[in-house]
Design a protein around this motif. Structure first.
Motif, PDB file in Angstrom:
ATOM      1  N   UNK A  26      39.450  44.629  52.232  1.00 44.33           N
ATOM      2  CA  UNK A  26      40.062  44.476  53.552  1.00 44.33           C
ATOM      3  C   UNK A  26      40.885  45.705  53.942  1.00 44.33           C
ATOM      4  N   UNK A  27      41.670  46.188  53.014  1.00 42.18           N
ATOM      5  CA  UNK A  27      42.552  47.321  53.294  1.00 42.18           C
ATOM      6  C   UNK A  27      41.735  48.574  53.612  1.00 42.18           C
ATOM      7  N   UNK A  28      40.679  48.802  52.804  1.00 43.98           N
ATOM      8  CA  UNK A  28      39.807  49.959  53.049  1.00 43.98           C
ATOM      9  C   UNK A  28      39.074  49.804  54.379  1.00 43.98           C
ATOM     10  N   UNK A  29      38.644  48.565  54.683  1.00 45.53           N
ATOM     11  CA  UNK A  29      37.949  48.305  55.950  1.00 45.53           C
ATOM     12  C   UNK A  29      38.860  48.628  57.131  1.00 45.53           C
ATOM     13  N   UNK A  30      40.123  48.235  57.017  1.00 38.62           N
ATOM     14  CA  UNK A  30      41.075  48.531  58.087  1.00 38.62           C
ATOM     15  C   UNK A  30      41.189  50.041  58.303  1.00 38.62           C
ATOM     16  N   UNK A  31      41.283  50.782  57.187  1.00 41.03           N
ATOM     17  CA  UNK A  31      41.398  52.236  57.292  1.00 41.03           C
ATOM     18  C   UNK A  31      40.140  52.852  57.902  1.00 41.03           C
ATOM     19  N   UNK A  32      38.976  52.447  57.379  1.00 40.52           N
ATOM     20  CA  UNK A  32      37.720  53.073  57.837  1.00 40.52           C
ATOM     21  C   UNK A  32      37.372  52.710  59.276  1.00 40.52           C
ATOM     22  N   UNK A  33      37.510  51.419  59.614  1.00 40.34           N
ATOM     23  CA  UNK A  33      36.924  50.955  60.872  1.00 40.34           C
ATOM     24  C   UNK A  33      37.949  50.817  61.991  1.00 40.34           C
ATOM     25  N   UNK A  34      39.223  50.596  61.645  1.00 42.41           N
ATOM     26  CA  UNK A  34      40.259  50.559  62.687  1.00 42.41           C
ATOM     27  C   UNK A  34      40.921  51.919  62.853  1.00 42.41           C
ATOM     28  N   UNK A  35      41.481  52.428  61.769  1.00 49.39           N
ATOM     29  CA  UNK A  35      42.229  53.684  61.874  1.00 49.39           C
ATOM     30  C   UNK A  35      41.283  54.849  62.169  1.00 49.39           C
ATOM     31  N   UNK A  36      40.230  54.994  61.351  1.00 51.12           N
ATOM     32  CA  UNK A  36      39.342  56.150  61.501  1.00 51.12           C
ATOM     33  C   UNK A  36      38.162  55.864  62.447  1.00 51.12           C
ATOM     34  N   UNK A  37      38.038  54.611  62.895  1.00 50.91           N
ATOM     35  CA  UNK A  37      37.037  54.225  63.906  1.00 50.91           C
ATOM     36  C   UNK A  37      35.606  54.573  63.514  1.00 50.91           C
ATOM     37  N   UNK A  38      35.264  54.418  62.251  1.00 53.07           N
ATOM     38  CA  UNK A  38      33.882  54.641  61.825  1.00 53.07           C
ATOM     39  C   UNK A  38      33.008  53.474  62.284  1.00 53.07           C
ATOM     40  N   UNK A  39      31.732  53.772  62.514  1.00 51.45           N
ATOM     41  CA  UNK A  39      30.777  52.749  62.951  1.00 51.45           C
ATOM     42  C   UNK A  39      29.585  52.727  61.995  1.00 51.45           C
ATOM     43  N   UNK A  40      28.707  51.773  62.176  1.00 54.40           N
ATOM     44  CA  UNK A  40      27.500  51.688  61.355  1.00 54.40           C
ATOM     45  C   UNK A  40      26.733  53.005  61.443  1.00 54.40           C
ATOM     46  N   UNK A  41      26.299  53.507  60.288  1.00 49.96           N
ATOM     47  CA  UNK A  41      25.564  54.775  60.253  1.00 49.96           C
ATOM     48  C   UNK A  41      26.446  55.988  60.001  1.00 49.96           C
TER      49      UNK A  41
END
Lengths: 243, 243
Positions: A26-41
């Motif tokens: 969860x914590x890593x997901x928050x960093x990757x997808x919320x903070x750094x805004x990464x998307x699929x691919x």
């Protein structure tokens, strides 16, 4: 956006290898997808301290986690030299800085020690370990030094492995010629004193140990966090992976 | 308590000499008499960057100020080597740390520079200067480095005095052999890049300058504050007052 070089580096526990799936918490997901805004691919650089650095692609993700897949190895596993940093914890911010800097500077293990003049009764090992991970992610390293629990210097010295040299940053040598002059062996520890210095009995005991080399860090008295970086620099440039 | 060695060190503007009276301002009075709880007859170590270190005694004091009198010279004036530190300001705390560490490590001048990738539009020069003073008081130095106002790196290089060598900490050399190999002259400046590195045109320009020596700081990417201490250590141990 897909990109050849990943902007984000992440330390994970999972094994890394060709087509290996890597779950993120969860914590890593928050960093990757919320903070750094990464998307699929999108791509991320991963390392786990064992398998080198791998480029991985985001396969699926949601708020609670996600799955990445390793695409290609992007760098070799680089172990730091066998160097420990022993230091007496000080105020919170400066203790955090010491751990961060030790990870950047390539210490293999970080050992907070309680000396006669150390104020800290306890440390937050988990928080310090998190700082070491973040520093490794940031500095491009593939290794995260372990942060040990706080222990008494006296007891640590009772069981000291005699094949490990100690670079003892001795404040009473302020002003003496700096540098590591007589140096050998590939197992080392740097010992940084607390604010207020070591007690006389500690200094005496250290000086009497065969594996101890006393070192000066120049003509001014350095704060503990400055001393840690300075000592790591001298060691890395003389004996370590800066050569 | 009277004491032979003063626990408190204070930077002052006034001249220091035998029986010289030294007024302290409101801020210094608060530090000496409220925070450190000094009383009439207690001793303080004073330095002004010119006259060495002097032991002084508290003669009178109140909430708004006080008078000290120099008793005896307790240490020589030690000028740092002629070394400047040029760095690109970063987040507040880390900028404060860089200034503090530069003072501890014996830089003679501290010059915040604006590069292409520097975020900071301005700095609080007065606050940074106060950090340099505090660091000098703490580290036993007798000299306070001047903190300059923020200026553009490009303009500073336009007027660069060609007899001053630049130790250019070039992030693109990460992993190269570290250290100052070809080094001469006694006027130096260390240049530390911003987070995100220098722009290509800046790197090209620097590399083409005769007075520039490019240096690697090991195999990991260091944060700017870590890089400052590491570079100052390498320089002081190789060319400066740690030898």
């Amino acid at each position: 956006m897909s990109q050849d070089r990943a902007k984000v580096r992440l330390y994970v526990d999972a094994p890394l290898g060709v087509a290996q799936s890597v779950p993120v918490n969860r914590e890593q997901a928050n960093y990757l997808f919320n903070v750094m805004r990464l998307a699929t691919g999108d791509r991320v650089a991963l390392f786990n301290g064992r398998d080198g650095e791998w480029l991985a692609e985001v396969v699926t993700h949601n708020k609670r986690g996600g799955i990445l897949t390793c695409v290609a190895k992007s760098g070799p596993q680089c172990q730091p030299p066998d160097l420990w940093l022993l230091f007496a914890p000080i105020k919170k911010t400066r203790t955090d800085f010491i751990v961060e800097k030790a990870a950047e500077m390539g210490a293999a293990r970080i050992l907070p020690v309680q000396t006669r003049h150390t104020n800290a009764e306890r440390i937050r090992q988990d928080r310090l370990q998190a700082h070491a991970i973040e520093a490794a992610e940031q500095c491009g390293g593939t290794y995260v030094p372990e942060v040990a629990e706080l222990q008494q210097l006296a007891r640590l010295l009772d069981d000291w492995p005699m094949d490990r040299q100690i670079m003892f940053c001795d404040e009473s040598l302020v002003g003496a010629k700096a540098g590591l002059t007589a140096a050998s062996g590939d197992k080392w520890a740097i010992l940084i004193g607390p604010e207020g210095g070591f007690a006389e009995e500690e200094t005496t005991r250290l000086r009497e140990m065969d594996c101890v080399i006393s070192v000066s860090l120049g003509p001014r008295i350095l704060r503990a966090d400055t001393a840690a970086v300075a000592a790591l620099t001298l060691w890395q440039a003389t004996l370590g992976d800066w050569r």
